[in-house]
Design a protein around this motif. Structure first.
Motif, PDB file in Angstrom:
ATOM      1  N   MET A   1       1.704 -12.907  -4.381  1.00 50.57           N
ATOM      2  CA  MET A   1       2.649 -11.811  -4.932  1.00 50.57           C
ATOM      3  C   MET A   1       1.623 -10.959  -6.036  1.00 50.57           C
ATOM      4  N   GLY A   2       0.404 -11.781  -6.353  1.00 50.88           N
ATOM      5  CA  GLY A   2      -0.626 -11.195  -7.170  1.00 50.88           C
ATOM      6  C   GLY A   2      -1.039 -12.104  -8.607  1.00 50.88           C
ATOM      7  N   PHE A   3      -0.593 -13.324  -8.405  1.00 49.80           N
ATOM      8  CA  PHE A   3      -0.857 -14.112  -9.402  1.00 49.80           C
ATOM      9  C   PHE A   3      -2.615 -14.113  -9.427  1.00 49.80           C
ATOM     10  N   PRO A   4      -3.045 -14.303 -10.656  1.00 49.68           N
ATOM     11  CA  PRO A   4      -2.522 -14.384 -11.898  1.00 49.68           C
ATOM     12  C   PRO A   4      -2.478 -13.031 -12.729  1.00 49.68           C
ATOM     13  N   PHE A   5      -2.313 -12.078 -11.915  1.00 47.12           N
ATOM     14  CA  PHE A   5      -1.542 -10.922 -12.617  1.00 47.12           C
ATOM     15  C   PHE A   5      -2.297 -10.231 -13.828  1.00 47.12           C
ATOM     16  N   ASP A   6      -3.719 -10.354 -13.450  1.00 47.71           N
ATOM     17  CA  ASP A   6      -4.545  -9.329 -14.537  1.00 47.71           C
ATOM     18  C   ASP A   6      -4.094  -8.010 -14.281  1.00 47.71           C
ATOM     19  N   GLU A   7      -3.917  -7.655 -13.095  1.00 44.29           N
ATOM     20  CA  GLU A   7      -3.373  -6.128 -12.703  1.00 44.29           C
ATOM     21  C   GLU A   7      -1.957  -6.300 -12.827  1.00 44.29           C
ATOM     22  N   PRO A   8      -1.193  -5.456 -13.714  1.00 45.14           N
ATOM     23  CA  PRO A   8       0.138  -5.452 -13.820  1.00 45.14           C
ATOM     24  C   PRO A   8       0.960  -5.374 -12.427  1.00 45.14           C
TER      25      PRO A   8
ATOM     26  N   ALA B   1       3.762  -3.964  -9.733  1.00 56.24           N
ATOM     27  CA  ALA B   1       4.196  -2.457  -9.775  1.00 56.24           C
ATOM     28  C   ALA B   1       5.540  -2.202 -10.461  1.00 56.24           C
ATOM     29  N   SER B   2       6.528  -3.357 -10.641  1.00 55.15           N
ATOM     30  CA  SER B   2       7.592  -3.170 -11.340  1.00 55.15           C
ATOM     31  C   SER B   2       8.298  -4.702 -11.375  1.00 55.15           C
ATOM     32  N   LEU B   3       9.017  -4.793 -12.665  1.00 56.31           N
ATOM     33  CA  LEU B   3       9.743  -5.969 -12.824  1.00 56.31           C
ATOM     34  C   LEU B   3      11.243  -5.869 -12.757  1.00 56.31           C
ATOM     35  N   PRO B   4      11.905  -6.849 -12.573  1.00 60.76           N
ATOM     36  CA  PRO B   4      11.479  -8.271 -11.940  1.00 60.76           C
ATOM     37  C   PRO B   4      10.761  -8.137 -10.486  1.00 60.76           C
ATOM     38  N   LEU B   5       9.830  -8.818 -10.285  1.00 62.57           N
ATOM     39  CA  LEU B   5       8.952  -8.620  -8.923  1.00 62.57           C
ATOM     40  C   LEU B   5       9.600  -9.294  -7.652  1.00 62.57           C
ATOM     41  N   ASP B   6       9.963  -8.597  -6.638  1.00 62.54           N
ATOM     42  CA  ASP B   6      10.545  -9.173  -5.564  1.00 62.54           C
ATOM     43  C   ASP B   6       9.641  -9.334  -4.349  1.00 62.54           C
ATOM     44  N   GLU B   7      10.239  -9.721  -3.334  1.00 64.14           N
ATOM     45  CA  GLU B   7       9.631 -10.310  -2.304  1.00 64.14           C
ATOM     46  C   GLU B   7       8.819  -9.147  -1.423  1.00 64.14           C
ATOM     47  N   ASN B   8       9.071  -7.776  -1.969  1.00 63.21           N
ATOM     48  CA  ASN B   8       8.140  -6.739  -1.324  1.00 63.21           C
ATOM     49  C   ASN B   8       6.801  -6.765  -1.525  1.00 63.21           C
ATOM     50  N   VAL B   9       6.596  -7.261  -2.209  1.00 64.84           N
ATOM     51  CA  VAL B   9       5.089  -7.402  -2.823  1.00 64.84           C
ATOM     52  C   VAL B   9       4.021  -8.249  -2.250  1.00 64.84           C
ATOM     53  N   SER B  10       2.937  -7.789  -1.552  1.00 63.18           N
ATOM     54  CA  SER B  10       2.043  -9.077  -0.945  1.00 63.18           C
ATOM     55  C   SER B  10       0.654  -8.684  -1.744  1.00 63.18           C
ATOM     56  N   ALA B  11       0.172  -9.716  -2.302  1.00 61.08           N
ATOM     57  CA  ALA B  11      -1.021  -9.422  -2.931  1.00 61.08           C
ATOM     58  C   ALA B  11      -1.733 -10.604  -3.263  1.00 61.08           C
ATOM     59  N   ALA B  12      -3.085 -10.812  -3.082  1.00 58.32           N
ATOM     60  CA  ALA B  12      -3.873 -12.008  -3.389  1.00 58.32           C
ATOM     61  C   ALA B  12      -5.154 -11.770  -4.324  1.00 58.32           C
ATOM     62  N   ASN B  13      -5.410 -12.726  -5.081  1.00 62.70           N
ATOM     63  CA  ASN B  13      -6.351 -12.531  -6.137  1.00 62.70           C
ATOM     64  C   ASN B  13      -7.320 -13.799  -6.239  1.00 62.70           C
ATOM     65  N   ASN B  14      -7.030 -14.587  -5.386  1.00 61.64           N
ATOM     66  CA  ASN B  14      -7.910 -15.813  -5.234  1.00 61.64           C
ATOM     67  C   ASN B  14      -7.832 -16.344  -3.731  1.00 61.64           C
ATOM     68  N   THR B  15      -8.652 -17.595  -3.385  1.00 61.12           N
ATOM     69  CA  THR B  15      -8.679 -17.796  -2.142  1.00 61.12           C
ATOM     70  C   THR B  15      -7.266 -18.806  -1.747  1.00 61.12           C
ATOM     71  N   TYR B  16      -6.924 -19.348  -2.820  1.00 63.04           N
ATOM     72  CA  TYR B  16      -5.439 -19.898  -2.482  1.00 63.04           C
ATOM     73  C   TYR B  16      -4.414 -18.844  -2.279  1.00 63.04           C
ATOM     74  N   GLY B  17      -4.253 -17.795  -2.969  1.00 63.49           N
ATOM     75  CA  GLY B  17      -3.339 -16.796  -2.725  1.00 63.49           C
ATOM     76  C   GLY B  17      -3.604 -16.108  -1.488  1.00 63.49           C
ATOM     77  N   LEU B  18      -4.821 -15.940  -0.995  1.00 64.22           N
ATOM     78  CA  LEU B  18      -5.310 -15.192   0.324  1.00 64.22           C
ATOM     79  C   LEU B  18      -4.773 -16.179   1.320  1.00 64.22           C
TER      80      LEU B  18
END
Length: 288
Positions: free
Chosen positions: A121-128, A130-147
């Protein structure tokens, strides 16, 4: 049911095994670590899930352990970046999940619940967010584990197209903790504490409860649920915390005093999920 749990010796795996056994299920444990002596109620077999042959064989049957599985809980993985080189984390976890999903499909297992992650979902959220609380509609990876988790969710969404009876549920767990780890929340007044996790956490017992609920509610198709405690890990009110740490990020609902910023509304509505183990009560119990 007879339920197999991969990664049965891990933190969430042990809690899940305990919960499923308490619910009256027969539980088969699969992992690289562990032994049958760990729990006499658990039928344990050592399996290397990077080997497809071992994976398929373990799903079809293991002498003196089982002759077929009704449902599968897949928790086995390298749990975080940093334990091995980054590419190895991705290659291992995606290979393991492919092997497990595909072997289950070949073995005729039609109910799968598995551990996805807040890292999808975007952890570690260096990039804020899109909205809060964050729901399941978001898919984003910022490291190889998340990818890897994003790829696993994409695979699961395709596998259910191959069998109309197949149910795969992805539970996006946040940081899993045991009761004895509540002492680590002494920084609860620091807005930088757990910011990378959207200030979220989940007690392993509640994580196991989410697995049990997802198994009970399984229907054909693919579903994703956020799984977190109902509160943040901080003593700062949630509305204030969102404004301080993610200024300008839209807040889409009126927040309770310490309400989680990783939305669990979908899991509440569709699974009946309601966390029972929160750090404030847990920390107070440790102080007694």
């Amino acid at each position: 049911m007879r339920i197999a749990v991969t990664g049965s010796s891990g933190k969430l795996g042990r809690a899940t095994v305990d919960r499923l056994l308490a619910d009256g299920h027969e539980v088969i444990g699969f992992d690289l670590a562990g032994s049958p002596a760990v729990d006499p109620r658990l039928r344990f077999t050592t399996v290397d899930f990077t080997d497809y042959g071992q994976t398929l064989d373990s799903m079809l049957g293991v002498t003196a352990r089982h002759s077929g599985i009704d449902a599968l809980v897949h928790l086995a993985a390298i749990p975080v970046n940093g334990l091995v080189p980054d590419a190895t984390t991705f290659h291992n976890n995606v290979t393991v999940s492919f092997n497990v999903f595909f072997a289950a499909l070949r073995a005729g297992i039609t109910t799968i619940v598995y551990a996805s992650s807040i890292t999808a979902m975007g952890f570690p959220f260096d990039e804020p967010p899109a909205s809060l609380p964050l729901d399941e509609n978001v898919s984003a990876a910022n490291n190889t584990y998340g990818l890897g988790k994003v790829v696993e969710e994409a695979m699961a969404g395709q596998f259910v197209r191959w069998n109309d009876e197949l149910s795969i549920t992805a539970l996006r767990f946040t940081n899993v903790i045991n009761a004895e780890e509540y002492g680590s929340f002494e920084r609860a007044g620091d807005p930088a504490y757990r910011r990378d996790l959207l200030f979220s956490y989940i007690d392993a017992r509640d994580g196991a409860a989410a697995v049990a609920l997802a198994l009970a509610a399984a229907e054909p198709g693919f579903e994703v649920y956020n799984i977190a405690a109902s509160d943040t890990g901080l003593s700062i009110p949630s509305a204030e915390l969102a404004e301080i740490t993610f200024p300008g990020t839209p807040v889409t609902k009126s927040l309770g005093e310490f309400e989680t910023l990783m939305s669990i509304d979908k899991a509440r509505e569709k699974l009946g999920f309601e966390p029972q183990h929160l750090w404030r009560e847990g920390l107070a119990a440790l102080d007694l």
